[in-house]
Motif scaffolding. Sequence first.
Motif, short mmCIF file in Angstrom:
data_model
loop_
_atom_site.label_atom_id
_atom_site.label_comp_id
_atom_site.label_asym_id
_atom_site.label_seq_id
_atom_site.Cartn_x
_atom_site.Cartn_y
_atom_site.Cartn_z
N ASN A 102 9.20 -6.12 6.89
CA ASN A 102 10.42 -6.51 7.61
C ASN A 102 11.67 -5.98 6.93
N ARG A 103 11.72 -6.04 5.60
CA ARG A 103 12.89 -5.53 4.87
C ARG A 103 13.07 -4.03 5.08
N HIS A 104 11.99 -3.34 5.38
CA HIS A 104 12.06 -1.90 5.59
C HIS A 104 12.14 -1.54 7.08
N GLY A 105 12.51 -2.51 7.90
CA GLY A 105 12.79 -2.23 9.31
C GLY A 105 11.58 -2.19 10.21
N ARG A 106 10.48 -2.77 9.80
CA ARG A 106 9.29 -2.80 10.66
C ARG A 106 9.57 -3.62 11.90
N VAL A 107 9.27 -3.02 13.06
CA VAL A 107 9.41 -3.69 14.35
C VAL A 107 8.03 -3.71 15.00
N ARG A 108 7.58 -4.87 15.41
CA ARG A 108 6.25 -5.02 16.01
C ARG A 108 6.37 -5.08 17.54
N ARG A 109 6.65 -3.92 18.14
CA ARG A 109 6.78 -3.86 19.60
C ARG A 109 5.44 -3.64 20.27
N GLU A 110 4.68 -2.71 19.72
CA GLU A 110 3.39 -2.41 20.31
C GLU A 110 2.35 -2.25 19.21
N ARG A 111 1.14 -2.65 19.55
CA ARG A 111 0.05 -2.52 18.58
C ARG A 111 -0.23 -1.04 18.35
N TRP A 112 -0.34 -0.65 17.09
CA TRP A 112 -0.65 0.72 16.68
C TRP A 112 0.47 1.68 17.04
N GLY A 113 1.69 1.18 17.18
CA GLY A 113 2.83 2.03 17.49
C GLY A 113 3.43 2.65 16.24
N ASP A 114 4.44 3.49 16.44
CA ASP A 114 5.16 4.11 15.32
C ASP A 114 5.80 3.00 14.49
N ARG A 115 5.94 3.26 13.18
CA ARG A 115 6.52 2.24 12.31
C ARG A 115 7.15 2.83 11.07
N THR A 116 8.19 2.16 10.62
CA THR A 116 8.84 2.57 9.37
C THR A 116 7.92 2.29 8.19
N LEU A 117 7.20 1.18 8.24
CA LEU A 117 6.31 0.81 7.14
C LEU A 117 5.19 -0.08 7.67
N ASP A 118 3.99 0.23 7.24
CA ASP A 118 2.82 -0.59 7.55
C ASP A 118 2.12 -0.87 6.22
N LEU A 119 1.92 -2.15 5.93
CA LEU A 119 1.20 -2.56 4.72
C LEU A 119 0.01 -3.40 5.17
N ASP A 120 -1.19 -2.92 4.89
CA ASP A 120 -2.40 -3.64 5.25
C ASP A 120 -3.14 -4.08 4.00
N LEU A 121 -3.54 -5.34 3.98
CA LEU A 121 -4.39 -5.85 2.91
C LEU A 121 -5.82 -5.43 3.27
N ILE A 122 -6.34 -4.45 2.54
CA ILE A 122 -7.64 -3.87 2.84
C ILE A 122 -8.76 -4.69 2.22
N ALA A 123 -8.60 -5.05 0.97
CA ALA A 123 -9.62 -5.84 0.27
C ALA A 123 -8.95 -6.68 -0.79
N TYR A 124 -9.56 -7.81 -1.09
CA TYR A 124 -9.08 -8.71 -2.13
C TYR A 124 -10.31 -9.12 -2.91
N ALA A 125 -10.48 -8.47 -4.08
CA ALA A 125 -11.70 -8.66 -4.88
C ALA A 125 -12.90 -8.50 -3.95
N ASP A 126 -13.84 -9.41 -4.00
CA ASP A 126 -15.01 -9.32 -3.13
C ASP A 126 -14.98 -10.39 -2.03
N VAL A 127 -13.78 -10.88 -1.74
CA VAL A 127 -13.60 -11.94 -0.75
C VAL A 127 -13.86 -11.41 0.65
N THR A 128 -14.55 -12.22 1.44
CA THR A 128 -14.70 -11.94 2.87
C THR A 128 -14.10 -13.10 3.65
N SER A 129 -13.50 -12.78 4.78
CA SER A 129 -12.90 -13.80 5.64
C SER A 129 -12.89 -13.28 7.07
#
Length: 177
Positions: A102-129
Amino acid sequence: MSRNLAQGIEGGPSRDAKTPVDAVIALGSNVGDRAATLRAALEDLARLPLVVEVKASTAVVSIAVTPEGPDEEAPAYLNAVAILSTRLAPSVLLDYLHAIENRHGRVRRERWGDRTLDLDLIAYADVTSDDPDLELPHPRAAERDFVLEPWLAVDPDATLPGHGRVDALLARLRGSE
């Protein structure tokens, strides 16, 4: 061995909250000064509370992907991966990632749309959820060479929980291209 969030990853008996774990974050940008945005996002990650260390890959360029497949008409993405050594709980870390976007201007208008910044949590140790608000590992990480390639560059022995070694996943993807 895989742990579920309900089994105490938030600091219960199955994990010592004082011991940092590795969290894998995918960074992407295809709007604006992509390189500057990724650099600033990495600095933001390093300043998070309870983050001890950040190791980052070099950036790779990738074609934008939509639900219909690759879109060569869209601006190309610059992607990287950071591995954070952190004591933050995964849900708290995800909240921080959204705040940085949000601080970098991310706007969530459409799923998989263009974006200034996307940060995804890919993995956290061996945790599954399978919680819809926090799926771990990221449900499409094994299908994304723009995540696997930079991840492998920063951690040659990386493993995606439930899927196997990242080098094998990347080789399989590239063999099917």
